[in-house]
Every structure is written in C-alpha cells, then in structure tokens.
Scaffold this motif. Structure first.
Motif, short mmCIF file in Angstrom:
data_model
loop_
_atom_site.label_atom_id
_atom_site.label_comp_id
_atom_site.label_asym_id
_atom_site.label_seq_id
_atom_site.Cartn_x
_atom_site.Cartn_y
_atom_site.Cartn_z
N TRP A 25 0.84 -1.21 0.00
CA TRP A 25 0.00 0.00 0.00
C TRP A 25 0.87 1.26 0.00
CZ3 TRP A 25 -4.62 1.58 -1.19
CH2 TRP A 25 -5.21 2.68 -0.58
N LEU A 26 1.90 1.26 0.84
CA LEU A 26 2.78 2.42 0.92
C LEU A 26 3.60 2.58 -0.35
CD1 LEU A 26 4.04 2.25 4.62
CD2 LEU A 26 1.84 2.98 3.71
N ASP A 27 4.04 1.47 -0.94
CA ASP A 27 4.83 1.54 -2.16
C ASP A 27 4.02 2.11 -3.32
OD1 ASP A 27 7.16 0.61 -1.03
OD2 ASP A 27 6.90 -1.46 -1.72
N LEU A 28 2.77 1.70 -3.44
CA LEU A 28 1.94 2.21 -4.52
C LEU A 28 1.75 3.72 -4.40
CD1 LEU A 28 -0.84 -0.53 -4.80
CD2 LEU A 28 1.04 -0.10 -6.40
N LYS A 29 1.65 4.21 -3.19
CA LYS A 29 1.44 5.64 -2.99
C LYS A 29 2.71 6.43 -3.29
CE LYS A 29 -0.48 5.70 1.18
NZ LYS A 29 -1.22 6.32 2.29
N ARG A 30 3.84 5.98 -2.75
CA ARG A 30 5.05 6.79 -2.89
C ARG A 30 5.60 6.77 -4.31
NH1 ARG A 30 9.90 4.08 -3.03
NH2 ARG A 30 9.79 1.85 -2.62
N THR A 31 5.23 5.76 -5.10
CA THR A 31 5.69 5.69 -6.49
C THR A 31 4.67 6.27 -7.48
OG1 THR A 31 4.80 3.43 -6.67
CG2 THR A 31 7.14 3.66 -6.08
N ASP A 32 3.58 6.84 -6.92
CA ASP A 32 2.53 7.46 -7.75
C ASP A 32 1.87 6.49 -8.71
OD1 ASP A 32 2.94 10.01 -6.59
OD2 ASP A 32 4.61 10.41 -7.95
N LEU A 33 1.84 5.22 -8.34
CA LEU A 33 1.17 4.21 -9.16
C LEU A 33 -0.19 3.82 -8.62
CD1 LEU A 33 4.21 1.84 -9.87
CD2 LEU A 33 3.10 3.40 -11.49
N ILE A 34 -0.57 4.40 -7.50
CA ILE A 34 -1.75 3.89 -6.81
C ILE A 34 -3.02 4.04 -7.64
CG2 ILE A 34 -2.15 6.04 -5.50
CD1 ILE A 34 -2.96 4.10 -3.16
N ASN A 35 -3.17 5.15 -8.33
CA ASN A 35 -4.41 5.35 -9.08
C ASN A 35 -4.52 4.38 -10.25
OD1 ASN A 35 -5.56 7.48 -7.55
ND2 ASN A 35 -4.14 8.93 -8.50
N THR B 119 -15.43 0.97 -6.56
CA THR B 119 -15.03 2.03 -7.47
C THR B 119 -13.92 2.83 -6.81
OG1 THR B 119 -17.26 2.20 -8.40
CG2 THR B 119 -15.78 4.07 -8.75
N TRP B 120 -12.83 3.00 -7.50
CA TRP B 120 -11.69 3.71 -6.92
C TRP B 120 -11.77 5.19 -7.22
CZ3 TRP B 120 -7.90 3.41 -3.53
CH2 TRP B 120 -6.86 4.35 -3.60
N GLN B 121 -11.47 6.01 -6.19
CA GLN B 121 -11.32 7.44 -6.34
C GLN B 121 -9.97 7.85 -5.74
OE1 GLN B 121 -13.35 9.42 -7.95
NE2 GLN B 121 -14.93 7.86 -8.33
N PRO B 122 -9.27 8.82 -6.33
CA PRO B 122 -7.93 9.17 -5.86
C PRO B 122 -7.82 9.54 -4.39
CG PRO B 122 -8.31 10.11 -8.03
CD PRO B 122 -9.62 9.53 -7.58
N TYR B 123 -8.86 10.14 -3.81
CA TYR B 123 -8.78 10.55 -2.41
C TYR B 123 -8.64 9.36 -1.47
CZ TYR B 123 -13.64 9.14 -1.46
OH TYR B 123 -14.80 8.42 -1.27
N MET B 124 -8.97 8.16 -1.94
CA MET B 124 -8.97 6.99 -1.08
C MET B 124 -7.57 6.54 -0.67
SD MET B 124 -11.94 4.78 -3.02
CE MET B 124 -13.64 5.33 -3.07
N ASN C 54 -9.32 23.23 14.73
CA ASN C 54 -8.17 23.49 13.86
C ASN C 54 -7.77 22.27 13.02
OD1 ASN C 54 -7.77 26.15 14.81
ND2 ASN C 54 -6.76 25.37 16.63
N LEU C 55 -8.42 21.14 13.27
CA LEU C 55 -8.08 19.91 12.57
C LEU C 55 -9.06 19.69 11.43
CD1 LEU C 55 -6.25 17.38 12.56
CD2 LEU C 55 -7.88 16.31 14.13
N THR C 56 -8.57 19.59 10.22
CA THR C 56 -9.44 19.43 9.04
C THR C 56 -9.41 17.98 8.56
OG1 THR C 56 -7.60 20.08 7.59
CG2 THR C 56 -9.13 21.80 8.30
N GLN C 57 -10.54 17.58 8.00
CA GLN C 57 -10.69 16.22 7.48
C GLN C 57 -9.94 16.08 6.17
OE1 GLN C 57 -10.81 12.98 7.60
NE2 GLN C 57 -12.77 13.05 8.72
N ASN C 58 -9.47 14.86 5.90
CA ASN C 58 -8.86 14.59 4.60
C ASN C 58 -9.89 14.71 3.48
OD1 ASN C 58 -6.25 14.15 5.51
ND2 ASN C 58 -6.59 11.97 5.88
N THR C 59 -9.46 15.17 2.34
CA THR C 59 -10.34 15.39 1.21
C THR C 59 -11.11 14.12 0.85
OG1 THR C 59 -8.84 17.06 0.33
CG2 THR C 59 -10.43 16.11 -1.20
N GLY C 60 -12.39 14.29 0.56
CA GLY C 60 -13.22 13.18 0.09
C GLY C 60 -14.08 12.55 1.17
N TYR C 61 -13.73 12.82 2.45
CA TYR C 61 -14.49 12.22 3.53
C TYR C 61 -15.38 13.27 4.18
CZ TYR C 61 -11.16 8.43 2.86
OH TYR C 61 -10.40 7.42 2.30
#
Length: 482
Positions: free
Chosen positions: A432-442, A455-460, A475-482
């Motif tokens: 999971w971490l490798d897919l994100k850091r290499t920009d291959l996740i989407n 269905t996959w969305q990039p915010y996931m 002061n704490l904001t939610q991550n985009t998409g949630y």
C-alpha cells in the motif's frame, strides 16, 4: 474454523521475571486504559499516566515503562492490523466473502468513512504510542535518578519509537498534527503539519536515537547483551532511517543508512534458507516483537493459516501472477487450501499455530531483505546500475531466481517494485505504501477495483481522520473526500 483470537487465553507469557512483568502490566493498565489514553491529542492525561514525575525515578520503573510499549504493540494485534488492513486496501489480498466482516470489507473496497469506529483505529493507536514516547523523552531528559547507561539507552529507544509511529501515521493519513509534548491543552488545538515537516522530525529523532544507541541487543536489564532481537539497536535505527530517506527521495542518505546495516555481517545475513527467515532471532531479523500470550507465537499465523475452512483473506490473482517460474517463495511462503473445489492460497510466512508451549516465531518488524531492496532502489536512482543489480540479485538468488535482466534505471525500478511486492507481502502494509510513494496507486487500483466490487477514487489513498477528533478540535481538518 480459524482460531478466535478474542477468546484465546489472555495469560501473559513470562519473558524475564514475574516481578518485572507485573510492573509492565500495571503500567499498561494505567497508560493504555480506555479512560486514560483514548484521545491523547485532546484529553488531559490522568494522574496515573506514565510520565517523568512518577516513573523515571528509578531504573526498574523506567525500563518497565519503555518495555511496556513493546508489550502493548505485541499484545494487541498491532502488527497484524498493519499487515492485513493496508494489504486489503491494496491489491495483494482478496476477501473470502464481503459478508463475513465489515471491518475487512471497508478496507478491501476502499470504503472507509470517518464515522465508523469498529475498524482498527490506527489514528488513535499511533497517537497513544506517540504520547507515551513523548512522556518518556520528557521524563528521561530531565531525570538524574537513573544509571547513566540505562538512561541513555532508554532515551534512544524512545526517540526511535516516536519516529516509527509517525512514519506509519503520515503514510496512512498524510499531513497530521505534530505532537511533541504531553501538554493536552496545546495538543488539543493543533492543526495539521505538512508531511515534509513530520518527516524532518522523524529524521531528527532517528539521528538522536542513533547517537544514543549501540549495535548490541540487550535484555531486560538494558546492561546485558542477548541473542534476543526484541529491543531496537542502532542498526534498527539505521534500517528505519534508510526507509524514511527513501520515502523523502534522499537516495544518497538511504544508500548510506542501509549500507551500515548490510555491512553488519556479524549480526545479519540474507543468505539463509527461506524457511528460516521468519523464525525467532533469525539472521534476517533486525527488530521483532515477542509474543505475550500463553502458547501463542504470532497473530499472523493464527489468522492467515486456515484450520478447517478458508480464513477471512487469501492472496489475490494479480499478486500470484507476479511470481516468476521457479520462485521458491511461492512454495515456501504460501500455503493452499482446497475448499469447495477451489484453491485458496494464503500467506504462510509464519507457521506456528496456537497451542505450542515453545515459541518458535516472533513478529518481525524490520528485516534485512528490505534493506537490500532499499539500497537497490536508491542506487538505481543514483545511476549506480551494477550496484543496484547486485543488491536485487541478492534477494533473487535466495529465491532460486537468476540474475535480473534489468539494465537501465527505469527497468530496474520496475523490477525492484515487483520484487518488493513479492518479498514483503503481508508485512506491515508495504505494498500500500509503495503504490502511494511511487505514484502508481491510481492506475493500479483503478484496474483492481472491479475485482473488489468497488469504485476507486484518488482521495482513497489516505484514510479518514476519525470524526470524533475533528469534532473536538476546530483546527483539525478532514482529509479530502471524507
């Protein structure tokens, strides 16, 4: 049926002495009780919590406080949660049925939401550990009551622990509040810190830890050497530092840190049989968690290995399709169960099931193979083609495979990512971490989503911050998409 972890015996296996672990249990009760540590970012610490005023006044209590962190990580399914849920989020696992467990289904279908509270609370768990490490750093830094060698060792471990848990926090949630104290009033108002700044704090903590620790593994006394690899040493610090530097794309630093570990040949070797890699204290092990339950080795074995029917998860078709012909990891680290006329392959790196009075396996947190793969990637990025090939081949040869055919930077990076997927599957969410850091996740997850019924969305790619934390901190904001 798969062994029910909840209903298992809760006896704590004696590790050193009954008195020593009684202290740990007392500290764990106070520090991690639901009423005491649930929301360390927002809520005042109770007077019974672990802090410099009531713990770091003598050697025994100080040692027990830090050891209690490892005991908590071992005794709560912590390593299992990080090994199964991010893997479900990625493309290595498949669910036997989406009707079996809602927790698994939400991660598998990337359908998490901020209101659901029954799934593993990585956010809360990580901040609990960070709070305790903050308390330890604060208490150890000011105390004059401890034996100097013990104080130095424990302080090094505390810095390492804080960096370790921040690494997973930012990789699951992105920008997060950077909590460095136990002041609940200040912490309750913190906004998110950019991920780059959190990484810099990790690097600072790890450099501090590196200056305080040595290469020896020590027992519960902190002063005696041991063959047990249960307390992090300087090489564990280097191993995590190499990973962090790789993630921030400081490839020269990643190369240097991993090289320090690889060159420590009196302690570590990748040239051991595959069926010995996950045995306790193997030459692959850099740092591990010891089981704390009676007649119980690892959570991983007892969840993944089926008893009478298939377990909740098995390995995906895309993962199995990534193996080359003749790869010995396919036969050594994967088991298969024929159920209802279908083959269900499952992770079998750990094999010791509940019921044995002899512990043969520990949950490995950091191991040598990752260091070779980190250095291979760093060297490819630095255009050291032959050095990258050599490190990659070290892992391939143990698996019975020939030298890599990749001979360009681009081809090597592709080959290394594939090798990481096969070598590190079902361990600590690496895929999971490798897919994100290499920009291959989407691209990867868009292909995988139909097989998940999703269905996959990039915010996931980021997990949602629990709504309860958002509600109490404006002061704490939610991550985009949630």
């Amino acid at each position: 049926m798969i062994i029910n972890l909840v209903s298992m015996k809760k006896n704590i296996k004696k590790l050193y002495t009954p008195l020593f672990y009684m202290k740990i249990i007392v500290l764990l009760f106070f520090c991690f009780a639901e009423s005491g540590c649930k929301k360390f970012i927002e809520v005042e610490a109770p007077i019974t919590s672990v802090n410099g005023g009531n713990v770091y006044t003598d050697d025994a209590n100080a040692i027990a406080a830090i050891t209690g962190i490892y005991a908590k990580m071992s005794n709560t399914g912590f390593s299992l949660n990080f090994s199964i849920y991010p893997e479900l989020s990625a493309d290595n696992f498949t669910l036997f049925t989406t009707l079996q467990d809602l927790n698994y289904t939400l991660y598998f279908q990337n359908a998490l939401n901020s209101l659901y509270t029954n799934s593993p609370q990585f956010w809360d768990d990580e901040y609990n550990f960070i709070y305790t490490s903050n308390a330890a750093i604060s208490g150890l830094s000011v105390t004059n009551s401890l034996t100097p060698a013990i104080k130095q060792r424990l302080l090094g471990e505390a810095y390492f622990i804080r960096a370790f848990h921040y690494f997973y926090l930012v990789n699951l949630y992105g920008d997060v509040p950077l909590v460095l104290s136990t002041n609940y009033i200040d912490n309750s108002k913190l906004s998110k810190t950019p991920i780059a700044s959190v990484y810099q704090q990790m690097i600072s903590d790890l450099n501090q830890a590196k200056s305080l620790l040595d290469d020896q593994y020590v027992d519960a006394s902190i002063l005696r050497k041991t063959t047990e690899r249960l307390r992090p040493n300087r090489m564990a610090v280097n191993a995590l530092l190499a990973r962090v530097q790789l993630f921030v794309k400081n490839y020269a630093a990643a190369d240097a840190a991993s090289t320090e570990v690889i060159n420590k040949t009196d302690l570590y070797s990748a040239r051991i049989p595959l069926n010995q890699v996950f045995l306790k204290n193997s030459m692959e092990t850099i740092w591990a968690l010891q089981p704390m339950r009676f007649e119980f080795s690892t959570d991983e074995a007892n969840l993944y290995i089926p008893s009478e029917s298939i377990g909740p998860v098995y390995l995906s078709a895309s993962f199995l399709g990534s193996f080359e012909m003749g790869d010995l990891r396919r036969s050594t680290w994967i088991g298969e169960l024929v159920f209802d006329m279908y083959d269900y392959p499952y992770p079998a790196k750990y094999k010791a099931l509940y019921g044995s009075s002899t512990l043969t396996e520990y949950s490995i947190v950091l191991r040598l193979a990752e260091q070779y793969l980190i250095r291979a990637e760093a060297r490819a990025k630095l255009n050291d083609i032959s050095g990258s090939q050599s490190d990659l081949n070290e892992i391939r040869h143990r698996a019975g495979l020939p030298n890599t055919s990749a001979n360009t930077t681009e081809d090597l990076l592709t080959a290394i990512l594939k090798e990481r997927r096969i070598e590190l599957f079902s361990e600590w969410g690496h895929r999971w971490l490798d897919l994100k850091r290499t920009d291959l996740i989407n691209s990867v997850m868009q292909k995988e989503a139909p097989f998940k019924g999703a269905t996959w969305q990039p915010y996931m790619e980021l997990y949602p911050i629990p709504y309860a934390d958002i509600k109490v901190n404006s002061n704490l904001t939610q991550n985009t998409g949630y």
